[in-house]
Design an enzyme around this catalytic site. Structure first.
Site, short mmCIF file in Angstrom:
data_model
loop_
_atom_site.label_atom_id
_atom_site.label_comp_id
_atom_site.label_asym_id
_atom_site.label_seq_id
_atom_site.Cartn_x
_atom_site.Cartn_y
_atom_site.Cartn_z
N TYR A 95 -16.36 -43.38 -55.97
CA TYR A 95 -16.61 -43.24 -54.52
C TYR A 95 -17.77 -42.26 -54.27
O TYR A 95 -18.49 -42.36 -53.29
CB TYR A 95 -15.32 -42.81 -53.81
CG TYR A 95 -15.28 -43.18 -52.34
CD1 TYR A 95 -15.41 -44.50 -51.93
CD2 TYR A 95 -15.11 -42.21 -51.36
CE1 TYR A 95 -15.37 -44.85 -50.59
CE2 TYR A 95 -15.06 -42.54 -50.02
CZ TYR A 95 -15.19 -43.87 -49.64
OH TYR A 95 -15.14 -44.20 -48.30
N LYS A 108 -17.28 -38.85 -46.42
CA LYS A 108 -16.00 -38.96 -45.70
C LYS A 108 -15.39 -37.57 -45.47
O LYS A 108 -14.76 -37.35 -44.42
CB LYS A 108 -15.02 -39.85 -46.47
CG LYS A 108 -15.39 -41.34 -46.47
CD LYS A 108 -15.47 -41.97 -45.09
CE LYS A 108 -15.54 -43.49 -45.17
NZ LYS A 108 -15.92 -44.11 -43.88
P1 NDP Z 1 -17.59 -53.95 -43.31
O1 NDP Z 1 -18.67 -54.20 -44.32
O2 NDP Z 1 -16.90 -55.11 -42.73
O3 NDP Z 1 -18.14 -53.01 -42.15
C1 NDP Z 1 -19.09 -51.99 -42.35
C2 NDP Z 1 -19.91 -51.92 -41.09
O4 NDP Z 1 -20.85 -50.81 -41.09
C3 NDP Z 1 -20.75 -53.16 -40.91
O5 NDP Z 1 -20.39 -53.83 -39.72
C4 NDP Z 1 -22.16 -52.62 -40.83
O6 NDP Z 1 -22.94 -53.32 -39.92
C5 NDP Z 1 -21.95 -51.23 -40.33
N1 NDP Z 1 -23.18 -50.45 -40.49
C6 NDP Z 1 -23.82 -50.09 -41.63
N2 NDP Z 1 -24.96 -49.45 -41.34
C7 NDP Z 1 -25.04 -49.38 -39.99
C8 NDP Z 1 -25.99 -48.84 -39.06
N3 NDP Z 1 -27.11 -48.21 -39.48
N4 NDP Z 1 -25.75 -48.94 -37.73
C9 NDP Z 1 -24.64 -49.57 -37.29
N5 NDP Z 1 -23.71 -50.12 -38.10
C10 NDP Z 1 -23.91 -50.02 -39.43
O7 NDP Z 1 -16.56 -52.99 -44.08
P2 NDP Z 1 -15.17 -52.29 -43.71
O8 NDP Z 1 -14.52 -52.98 -42.59
O9 NDP Z 1 -14.49 -52.14 -45.00
O10 NDP Z 1 -15.67 -50.83 -43.24
C11 NDP Z 1 -15.38 -50.25 -41.98
C12 NDP Z 1 -15.06 -48.77 -42.18
O11 NDP Z 1 -13.81 -48.67 -42.87
C13 NDP Z 1 -16.08 -47.97 -42.98
O12 NDP Z 1 -16.21 -46.68 -42.41
C14 NDP Z 1 -15.39 -47.84 -44.33
O13 NDP Z 1 -15.84 -46.72 -45.06
C15 NDP Z 1 -13.95 -47.70 -43.89
N6 NDP Z 1 -12.93 -47.90 -44.92
C16 NDP Z 1 -12.88 -49.09 -45.61
C17 NDP Z 1 -11.93 -49.29 -46.60
C18 NDP Z 1 -11.86 -50.56 -47.38
O14 NDP Z 1 -11.16 -50.60 -48.39
N7 NDP Z 1 -12.51 -51.62 -47.00
C19 NDP Z 1 -10.94 -48.24 -46.92
C20 NDP Z 1 -11.06 -47.05 -46.09
C21 NDP Z 1 -12.03 -46.91 -45.15
P3 NDP Z 1 -23.85 -54.54 -40.47
O15 NDP Z 1 -22.96 -55.37 -41.27
O16 NDP Z 1 -24.28 -55.19 -39.20
O17 NDP Z 1 -24.93 -53.91 -41.28
C1 N5H Z 2 -13.44 -46.16 -54.84
C2 N5H Z 2 -13.85 -47.20 -54.17
C3 N5H Z 2 -14.75 -48.25 -54.78
C4 N5H Z 2 -16.17 -47.75 -55.00
C5 N5H Z 2 -16.90 -47.30 -53.78
C6 N5H Z 2 -17.07 -48.04 -52.67
C7 N5H Z 2 -17.62 -47.52 -51.42
C8 N5H Z 2 -17.76 -48.24 -50.35
C9 N5H Z 2 -18.23 -47.73 -49.02
C10 N5H Z 2 -19.64 -48.10 -48.60
C11 N5H Z 2 -19.63 -48.12 -47.08
C12 N5H Z 2 -20.10 -49.44 -49.14
C13 N5H Z 2 -21.58 -49.71 -48.97
O1 N5H Z 2 -22.32 -48.95 -48.34
C14 N5H Z 2 -22.08 -50.98 -49.59
C15 N5H Z 2 -23.60 -51.14 -49.49
O2 N5H Z 2 -24.26 -50.34 -50.45
C16 N5H Z 2 -24.01 -52.59 -49.78
N1 N5H Z 2 -23.42 -53.54 -48.83
C17 N5H Z 2 -24.03 -53.90 -47.67
O3 N5H Z 2 -25.12 -53.45 -47.33
C18 N5H Z 2 -23.28 -54.86 -46.76
C19 N5H Z 2 -24.13 -56.11 -46.58
C20 N5H Z 2 -22.99 -54.14 -45.43
C21 N5H Z 2 -22.22 -55.00 -44.48
O4 N5H Z 2 -22.18 -53.01 -45.75
C22 N5H Z 2 -22.38 -51.85 -45.03
N2 N5H Z 2 -21.52 -50.88 -45.33
O5 N5H Z 2 -23.24 -51.76 -44.21
C23 N5H Z 2 -13.50 -47.36 -52.71
C24 N5H Z 2 -12.68 -48.58 -52.37
C25 N5H Z 2 -11.41 -48.62 -53.18
C26 N5H Z 2 -12.31 -48.52 -50.85
C27 N5H Z 2 -13.48 -48.70 -49.91
C28 N5H Z 2 -14.26 -49.97 -50.02
C29 N5H Z 2 -13.76 -47.70 -49.06
C30 N5H Z 2 -14.81 -47.72 -48.00
O6 N5H Z 2 -15.13 -46.63 -47.49
O7 N5H Z 2 -15.28 -48.78 -47.60
#
Ligand code: NDP
Ligand code: N5H
Length: 257
Positions: A158, A165
């Site tokens: 992470y 976070k």
């Molecule tokens: P998604 O990929 O569905 O959502 C991530 C969102 O972040 C996207 O809609 C993306 O928009 C948006 N984003 C990134 N950069 C920007 C920017 N510059 N301006 C505006 N929006 C932006 O993933 P999740 O639903 O998993 O993530 C939602 C939240 O939940 C995050 O904070 C994540 O860390 C948190 N979380 C997720 C977990 C998981 O296991 N999935 C666990 C715990 C917390 P776009 O796609 O349009 O770029």
């Molecule tokens: C321990 C873990 C697994 C390893 C780490 C994962 C971290 C994820 C968080 C971030 C937000 C992911 C991220 O930024 C992905 C980008 O580099 C590439 N993806 C993209 O650009 C897509 C297209 C867009 C939609 O994504 C975003 N974010 O804009 C953590 C997991 C077990 C839990 C988890 C996944 C946590 C989390 O914070 O989301």
């Protein structure tokens, strides 16, 4: 007590597709009768959030493009929302980003740019968005952000997002302290791992889920719907005495040593 959210308006930030946690929150608030406003970045996601929102019966949602790295974009977005809907009652911030190459390997190698990008999009954006949203919360409100255990404890891979976070968690508490006098509550949901677009291609997600199934008290992963229901609680008057709190929706995994 009235648990319906009818007559209330909520801004949902961060729906990328149907798996997004933000979409789980949107559905729960919609079912409770709320009016929804969506923000997105980039046309690709603009189209997908529009298509999804059209499936919400009886809803005439509004959409605004908002890049949280851009102060002007945030200010413009909330000025437009204010003009179009007037008062808002809450906001769900479901936004995070870090460079993919820094979500694995040695934390020691985190670059300055990568560190600041993660902080900028994943933490500072909450402060900036809260400031822009505050003038619209004329009846008080509830701000919710999404966090993860990796900000409290070290979770493999992470890395830079864990530091972001931890910053987001503190940010949420300082905002809660600052905005309480305006009857605006600020809380976070710490979700267990959920397979979303962000989670795609990072680390070994399958083995992370297997560990949850074996060791979490509930012996299963959580869903977007379960996060959505806790978001509904935080947006409703049921949680009126709760602010500055992190609620873990993670099958209890965080209590296991
Ligand atoms: P998604 O990929 O569905 O959502 C991530 C969102 O972040 C996207 O809609 C993306 O928009 C948006 N984003 C990134 N950069 C920007 C920017 N510059 N301006 C505006 N929006 C932006 O993933 P999740 O639903 O998993 O993530 C939602 C939240 O939940 C995050 O904070 C994540 O860390 C948190 N979380 C997720 C977990 C998981 O296991 N999935 C666990 C715990 C917390 P776009 O796609 O349009 O770029
Ligand atoms: C321990 C873990 C697994 C390893 C780490 C994962 C971290 C994820 C968080 C971030 C937000 C992911 C991220 O930024 C992905 C980008 O580099 C590439 N993806 C993209 O650009 C897509 C297209 C867009 C939609 O994504 C975003 N974010 O804009 C953590 C997991 C077990 C839990 C988890 C996944 C946590 C989390 O914070 O989301």
């Amino acid at each position: 007590m009235n648990l319906s959210l009818e007559g209330r308006t909520y801004v949902i930030m961060g729906v990328a597709n149907k798996r997004s946690i933000a979409w789980g929150i949107a559905r729960a608030l919609h079912e409770a009768g709320a009016r929804l406003v969506f923000t997105y970045v980039g046309e690709r996601f603009g189209n997908s959030v529009r298509e999804l929102a059209e499936t919400l019966e009886g809803q005439e949602p509004l959409f605004y493009e908002c890049d949280v790295t851009d102060d002007e974009s945030i200010i413009q977005t909330f000025e437009s929302i204010g003009k179009d809907v007037g008062t808002i009652h809450g906001l769900a911030h479901c936004i995070a980003f870090a460079n993919r190459e820094e979500l694995k390997g040695e934390f020691l190698n985190t670059s300055r740019d990568g560190f600041l990008t993660a902080q900028n999009i994943s933490s500072y954006s909450l402060t900036a968005v809260a400031r822009a949203a505050k003038p619209l919360m004329t009846e008080g409100g509830s701000i919710l952000t999404m966090t993860y255990l990796g900000g409290e404890k070290v979770v493999q891979n992470y890395n830079v997002m864990g530091v972001a976070k931890a910053s987001l968690d503190a940010n949420m508490r300082y905002l809660a302290s600052n905005l309480g006098k305006d009857n605006i509550r600020v809380n976070a949901i710490s979700a267990g791992p959920i397979r979303t677009l962000s989670a795609k291609g990072v680390g070994d997600f399958n083995s992370i889920l297997t560990e949850i199934e074996e060791r979490a008290p509930l012996r299963r992963a959580v869903t977007q719907e379960e996060v959505g229901d806790t978001a509904y609680y935080l947006m409703s008057d049921l949680s009126r005495g709760v602010t500055g709190e992190i609620i873990h929706v993670d099958s209890g995994f965080n209590i296991i040593g």
